[in-house]
Design an enzyme around this catalytic site. Sequence first.
Site, PDB file in Angstrom:
ATOM      1  N   SER A  47       0.823  -1.211   0.000  1.00 25.34           N
ATOM      2  CA  SER A  47       0.000   0.000   0.000  1.00 25.34           C
ATOM      3  C   SER A  47       0.856   1.260   0.000  1.00 25.34           C
ATOM      4  O   SER A  47       0.563   2.227  -0.721  1.00 25.34           O
ATOM      5  CB  SER A  47      -0.926  -0.002   1.220  1.00 25.34           C
ATOM      6  OG  SER A  47      -1.815  -1.088   1.163  1.00 25.34           O
ATOM      7  N   LYS A  58       1.518 -11.642  -6.102  1.00 23.63           N
ATOM      8  CA  LYS A  58       0.894 -10.313  -6.042  1.00 23.63           C
ATOM      9  C   LYS A  58       1.620  -9.396  -5.069  1.00 23.63           C
ATOM     10  O   LYS A  58       1.833  -8.213  -5.371  1.00 23.63           O
ATOM     11  CB  LYS A  58      -0.573 -10.471  -5.645  1.00 23.63           C
ATOM     12  CG  LYS A  58      -1.356  -9.166  -5.574  1.00 23.63           C
ATOM     13  CD  LYS A  58      -2.802  -9.456  -5.240  1.00 23.63           C
ATOM     14  CE  LYS A  58      -3.607  -8.174  -5.084  1.00 23.63           C
ATOM     15  NZ  LYS A  58      -3.760  -7.429  -6.336  1.00 23.63           N
ATOM     16  N   GLY A  92      -5.959  -3.668  -7.424  1.00 26.63           N
ATOM     17  CA  GLY A  92      -6.898  -2.578  -7.179  1.00 26.63           C
ATOM     18  C   GLY A  92      -6.208  -1.227  -7.136  1.00 26.63           C
ATOM     19  O   GLY A  92      -6.797  -0.210  -7.509  1.00 26.63           O
ATOM     20  N   GLU A 129      -8.439  -6.493   4.927  1.00 24.37           N
ATOM     21  CA  GLU A 129      -7.444  -7.350   4.289  1.00 24.37           C
ATOM     22  C   GLU A 129      -6.858  -8.379   5.256  1.00 24.37           C
ATOM     23  O   GLU A 129      -6.237  -9.354   4.842  1.00 24.37           O
ATOM     24  CB  GLU A 129      -6.327  -6.511   3.681  1.00 24.37           C
ATOM     25  CG  GLU A 129      -5.510  -5.731   4.684  1.00 24.37           C
ATOM     26  CD  GLU A 129      -4.678  -4.650   4.004  1.00 24.37           C
ATOM     27  OE1 GLU A 129      -3.518  -4.510   4.385  1.00 24.37           O
ATOM     28  OE2 GLU A 129      -5.190  -3.955   3.097  1.00 24.37           O
ATOM     29  N   ARG A 189       1.375   4.112  -3.183  1.00 22.55           N
ATOM     30  CA  ARG A 189       1.157   5.544  -2.984  1.00 22.55           C
ATOM     31  C   ARG A 189       2.437   6.339  -3.250  1.00 22.55           C
ATOM     32  O   ARG A 189       2.409   7.407  -3.860  1.00 22.55           O
ATOM     33  CB  ARG A 189       0.648   5.792  -1.558  1.00 22.55           C
ATOM     34  CG  ARG A 189      -0.806   5.384  -1.375  1.00 22.55           C
ATOM     35  CD  ARG A 189      -1.186   5.171   0.088  1.00 22.55           C
ATOM     36  NE  ARG A 189      -2.615   4.895   0.245  1.00 22.55           N
ATOM     37  CZ  ARG A 189      -3.169   3.709  -0.003  1.00 22.55           C
ATOM     38  NH1 ARG A 189      -2.427   2.698  -0.405  1.00 22.55           N
ATOM     39  NH2 ARG A 189      -4.481   3.535   0.159  1.00 22.55           N
ATOM     40  N   HIS A 248     -13.158  -8.041  -3.860  1.00 22.88           N
ATOM     41  CA  HIS A 248     -11.689  -8.039  -3.870  1.00 22.88           C
ATOM     42  C   HIS A 248     -11.172  -9.008  -4.941  1.00 22.88           C
ATOM     43  O   HIS A 248     -11.857  -9.292  -5.917  1.00 22.88           O
ATOM     44  CB  HIS A 248     -11.164  -8.370  -2.478  1.00 22.88           C
ATOM     45  CG  HIS A 248     -11.074  -7.167  -1.589  1.00 22.88           C
ATOM     46  ND1 HIS A 248      -9.978  -6.867  -0.828  1.00 22.88           N
ATOM     47  CD2 HIS A 248     -11.960  -6.163  -1.362  1.00 22.88           C
ATOM     48  CE1 HIS A 248     -10.177  -5.738  -0.164  1.00 22.88           C
ATOM     49  NE2 HIS A 248     -11.396  -5.306  -0.472  1.00 22.88           N
ATOM     50  N   SER A 284     -14.954   0.497  -2.119  1.00 21.64           N
ATOM     51  CA  SER A 284     -13.500   0.537  -1.933  1.00 21.64           C
ATOM     52  C   SER A 284     -13.051   1.936  -1.559  1.00 21.64           C
ATOM     53  O   SER A 284     -13.396   2.911  -2.231  1.00 21.64           O
ATOM     54  CB  SER A 284     -12.768   0.110  -3.209  1.00 21.64           C
ATOM     55  OG  SER A 284     -11.366   0.246  -3.035  1.00 21.64           O
ATOM     56  N   SER A 285     -12.241   2.031  -0.506  1.00 16.80           N
ATOM     57  CA  SER A 285     -11.651   3.321  -0.141  1.00 16.80           C
ATOM     58  C   SER A 285     -10.631   3.783  -1.167  1.00 16.80           C
ATOM     59  O   SER A 285     -10.242   4.950  -1.181  1.00 16.80           O
ATOM     60  CB  SER A 285     -10.976   3.218   1.228  1.00 16.80           C
ATOM     61  OG  SER A 285      -9.842   2.364   1.175  1.00 16.80           O
TER      62      SER A 285
END
Length: 429
Positions: free
Chosen positions: A28, A408, A95, A311, A32, A338, A169-170
């Site tokens: 994550s 992944k 995602g 998650e 970003r 998901h 989804s956020s």
Amino acid sequence: MGSVTEVWTTPCSPAPVDAVVALPGSKSLTARALVVAALADGPSRLVRPLHARDTDLMVAALRALGVGITADGEDLLVVPGVLRGPATVDAGLAGTVLRFLPPVAALATGPVHLDGDPRLRDRPNAGLIEGLRACGVQVEDGGRGRAPFTVHGTGSVAGGVVTVDASESSQVVSGLLLAAARFERGIDLTVAGAMPSLPHVEMTVATLTEHGVAVAETAGGWQVAPGPIAALDRVVEPDLSNAAPFLAAALVTGGRVTVRDWPRRTTQPGAHLEQLLPRMGATVERTADGLQVRGTGALHGVTADLGEIGELTPVLAALCALADGPSRLTGVAHLRGHETDRLQALDEVLTAVGAQVRQLPDGLEITPGPRRAAQLESYADHRMVHAAAVLGLAIEGVRVADPGAVAKTMPDFTDRWAALLTDPAGVTR
């Protein structure tokens, strides 16, 4: 990639594990950091980023738009460029690429077409597409609200006042916020209805703030002011969600596992493990090395709302199937959208090994039963492989098909898992 086979027999461990684990960077945070670095006002270095399929797809997508990204050892050097199309983006099953890349593509000149794995076409994305349209962006999706779709970038985005549906989804919110400082009017974003996984949006806001972007929380959402995004060299924290199966191993075996370099403060949802695992029977302690979890020989069921930390559900559900009593996990209806329908997948997997499972509208009730060996599906979902590995510690003869799904976020997971059991008191690298 670590050695994987078409069907993996997960190791069973009657003895307590005792290991110190060093994990790769957070998926994550890496995603970003890559997006913000690509939009920054100068070059950036990412230290210890995750190298896995999702992040490789993000790197390839940004390169396709004109961003310079090169490897320097394990680091990534990011040099922003003039964003341009036409381009084709493969989002795989990520995602983050599905929802973070389109707002960047809107800033490019020319069409950017996004598609991915067959399952990606099932992942909901109408909230983001409608949000982009509200910002003045033309998106061609055939009315599906899902991939494949084409973003017709014109080199600028108006932005302004936007309301989005982020109930599925956020990442819809994070995707728009990450690029909003480059919009002409920034963004004044209101979230309609409930939104899962708030910590992930807090992670986005923290990342932007560190890059000098003015972000303000409002009564209904967030405002991002237009302006430059400062370049910043960044050390990526270890992935705390990927820590879940390793820490779970301590509970299942009555052993001890330490995850190295556990951050003192973090926006990662995996940090909630520090509070959740003691409720299930663990003792948790911060040491000089990191976060240490010890099993006590007891593994309790739990009632928990996992809405902000969805998650973690597959690994926690696996623990619940091995517990001494029933559990109720709620707040995770969004997991149906998901990598797979995770609630249905968990129902099938846990039932196969002997648990009784009842699906709720937003979660699962799990009652442990007589354990039995089974061959489980991975559903092309890395978290389901993690869950199978945890079950296999206590149930001899658990096998999982297509363990390569772990590529992944942790391509060498099966090697690391084997080292957990075969290298006592060692470091899994």
